[in-house]
Design an enzyme around this catalytic site. Sequence first.
Site, PDB file in Angstrom:
ATOM      1  N   ASN A 293       0.908  -1.263   0.097  1.00 22.34           N
ATOM      2  CA  ASN A 293       0.058   0.062   0.165  1.00 22.34           C
ATOM      3  C   ASN A 293       0.885   1.253  -0.094  1.00 22.34           C
ATOM      4  O   ASN A 293       1.497   1.560   0.971  1.00 22.34           O
ATOM      5  CB  ASN A 293      -0.966  -0.089   1.040  1.00 22.34           C
ATOM      6  CG  ASN A 293      -1.628   1.587   1.288  1.00 22.34           C
ATOM      7  OD1 ASN A 293      -1.794   2.015   0.485  1.00 22.34           O
ATOM      8  ND2 ASN A 293      -2.501   1.394   2.333  1.00 22.34           N
TER       9      ASN A 293
ATOM     10  N   LYS B  62       0.392   4.225  -0.323  1.00 23.10           N
ATOM     11  CA  LYS B  62      -0.358   5.432   0.270  1.00 23.10           C
ATOM     12  C   LYS B  62      -0.248   6.543  -0.651  1.00 23.10           C
ATOM     13  O   LYS B  62      -0.355   6.373  -2.049  1.00 23.10           O
ATOM     14  CB  LYS B  62      -0.093   5.733   1.859  1.00 23.10           C
ATOM     15  CG  LYS B  62      -0.080   4.519   2.632  1.00 23.10           C
ATOM     16  CD  LYS B  62      -0.112   4.428   3.962  1.00 23.10           C
ATOM     17  CE  LYS B  62      -0.346   2.966   4.714  1.00 23.10           C
ATOM     18  NZ  LYS B  62      -0.231   3.260   5.978  1.00 23.10           N
TER      19      LYS B  62
ATOM     20  N   HIS C 293      -9.341   1.025   4.747  1.00 28.32           N
ATOM     21  CA  HIS C 293      -8.060   1.393   5.800  1.00 28.32           C
ATOM     22  C   HIS C 293      -8.334   2.334   6.855  1.00 28.32           C
ATOM     23  O   HIS C 293      -9.333   3.017   6.647  1.00 28.32           O
ATOM     24  CB  HIS C 293      -7.157   1.705   4.633  1.00 28.32           C
ATOM     25  CG  HIS C 293      -5.751   1.752   5.489  1.00 28.32           C
ATOM     26  ND1 HIS C 293      -5.231   2.961   6.252  1.00 28.32           N
ATOM     27  CD2 HIS C 293      -4.563   0.927   5.050  1.00 28.32           C
ATOM     28  CE1 HIS C 293      -3.991   2.474   6.620  1.00 28.32           C
ATOM     29  NE2 HIS C 293      -3.718   1.304   5.817  1.00 28.32           N
TER      30      HIS C 293
ATOM     31  N   GLU D  19      -6.830   4.668   7.763  1.00 32.47           N
ATOM     32  CA  GLU D  19      -6.694   6.090   7.430  1.00 32.47           C
ATOM     33  C   GLU D  19      -7.954   6.518   6.796  1.00 32.47           C
ATOM     34  O   GLU D  19      -8.371   7.817   6.917  1.00 32.47           O
ATOM     35  CB  GLU D  19      -5.441   6.083   6.558  1.00 32.47           C
ATOM     36  CG  GLU D  19      -4.032   6.091   7.377  1.00 32.47           C
ATOM     37  CD  GLU D  19      -2.876   5.357   6.533  1.00 32.47           C
ATOM     38  OE1 GLU D  19      -2.934   5.352   5.446  1.00 32.47           O
ATOM     39  OE2 GLU D  19      -1.930   4.887   7.238  1.00 32.47           O
TER      40      GLU D  19
ATOM     41  N   GLU E 157      -5.192  -5.051  10.416  1.00 32.66           N
ATOM     42  CA  GLU E 157      -3.887  -3.909  10.856  1.00 32.66           C
ATOM     43  C   GLU E 157      -4.444  -3.240  12.071  1.00 32.66           C
ATOM     44  O   GLU E 157      -5.121  -2.257  12.014  1.00 32.66           O
ATOM     45  CB  GLU E 157      -4.085  -2.704   9.433  1.00 32.66           C
ATOM     46  CG  GLU E 157      -3.710  -3.453   8.071  1.00 32.66           C
ATOM     47  CD  GLU E 157      -3.155  -2.324   7.170  1.00 32.66           C
ATOM     48  OE1 GLU E 157      -2.177  -2.483   6.837  1.00 32.66           O
ATOM     49  OE2 GLU E 157      -3.965  -1.398   6.947  1.00 32.66           O
TER      50      GLU E 157
ATOM     51  N   GLY F 174       2.635   2.415  10.941  1.00 31.71           N
ATOM     52  CA  GLY F 174       3.569   3.452  10.617  1.00 31.71           C
ATOM     53  C   GLY F 174       4.585   3.876  11.923  1.00 31.71           C
ATOM     54  O   GLY F 174       5.048   4.713  11.890  1.00 31.71           O
TER      55      GLY F 174
ATOM     56  N   SER G 167       3.549  -1.788  10.250  1.00 34.64           N
ATOM     57  CA  SER G 167       5.077  -1.934  10.597  1.00 34.64           C
ATOM     58  C   SER G 167       5.830  -3.559  10.404  1.00 34.64           C
ATOM     59  O   SER G 167       6.563  -4.059  10.569  1.00 34.64           O
ATOM     60  CB  SER G 167       5.489  -1.859  11.858  1.00 34.64           C
ATOM     61  OG  SER G 167       5.361  -0.518  12.254  1.00 34.64           O
TER      62      SER G 167
HETATM   63  P1  13P Z   1       3.230   0.452   7.623  1.00 33.18           P
HETATM   64  O1  13P Z   1       3.664  -1.045   7.139  1.00 33.18           O
HETATM   65  O2  13P Z   1       3.983   1.585   7.071  1.00 33.18           O
HETATM   66  O3  13P Z   1       3.169   0.272   9.017  1.00 33.18           O
HETATM   67  O4  13P Z   1       1.788   0.549   7.152  1.00 33.18           O
HETATM   68  C1  13P Z   1       0.834  -0.689   7.213  1.00 33.18           C
HETATM   69  C2  13P Z   1      -0.291  -0.031   6.372  1.00 33.18           C
HETATM   70  O5  13P Z   1      -1.108   0.751   6.701  1.00 33.18           O
HETATM   71  C3  13P Z   1      -0.659  -0.897   5.103  1.00 33.18           C
HETATM   72  O6  13P Z   1      -1.922  -0.544   4.685  1.00 33.18           O
END
Ligand code: 13P
Length: 253
Positions: A9, A11, A98, A100, A170, A176, A216
Amino acid sequence: MRKKIVAGNWKMNKTQEEALILASEVVNMVKDEVSTDVTVVIGSPYLYLSTLQKHVEPVSNMGVAAQNCHQKASGAYTGEISAPMLKSIGIGYVILGHSERRQYFGETNEQLAEKVNIALENGLTPIFCCGESLDQRNAAGYLELVASQLTESLFHLSAEEFGKVVIAYEPIWAIGTGVTASSAQAQEMHAFLRQHIAAKYGETVADDTSILYGGSCNEKNAPELFACADIDGGLIGGASLKSREFVNIAKSF
Ligand code: 13P
């Protein structure tokens, strides 16, 4: 047998030039190094989907994902992208729900149920994200809370439709942050979700559902996470922006 999947992803990262370089490196490494029983998906910003799809199409175990779609097929929704549009350029996957999107764009379980429907109607594989915040984890009932996200957004589907969905667990506190869920914490949730699916759709559907871990995940922790009985791969954020690391994660099974 459920599929092993590693999905990136990206983003809101990468200019066009950077995106093309990253994707072509990933494609070349996947062709040379990744077993064909692992599916590798790139989740790119909308802008590059069409170009990346052409790049990835010749590789049988690769796909491209959008990071969202609107719940309506068309209409006066300025700035939005629909599932039929994604279908029209050959996209195979769409990441939905997601954290976010839930946090910054107010997406609700109810709205996500509609997005899942329109994705499936258009032949897209939803990668449906669920997960709890740190406060929710520290309170009682975090397993049930995440299971309820599946109930509310997915359990209206028929067994056949549900069988087309990929789940991504997740934990928000791991996204992150550099703090990965331990393999025991991830396995506990994945096993709980699989039981929850079995109670609704039966053991066969539950056994066939791919449940990915995200948060992560990197080339160092992926082997231990992916060795867990109920973890079928990963949804990778930061580490998907580096071709070598991302492909190493896809080789971690
Ligand atoms: P990270 O791997 O940067 O923690 O992000 C995970 C994520 O949100 C994947 O959709």
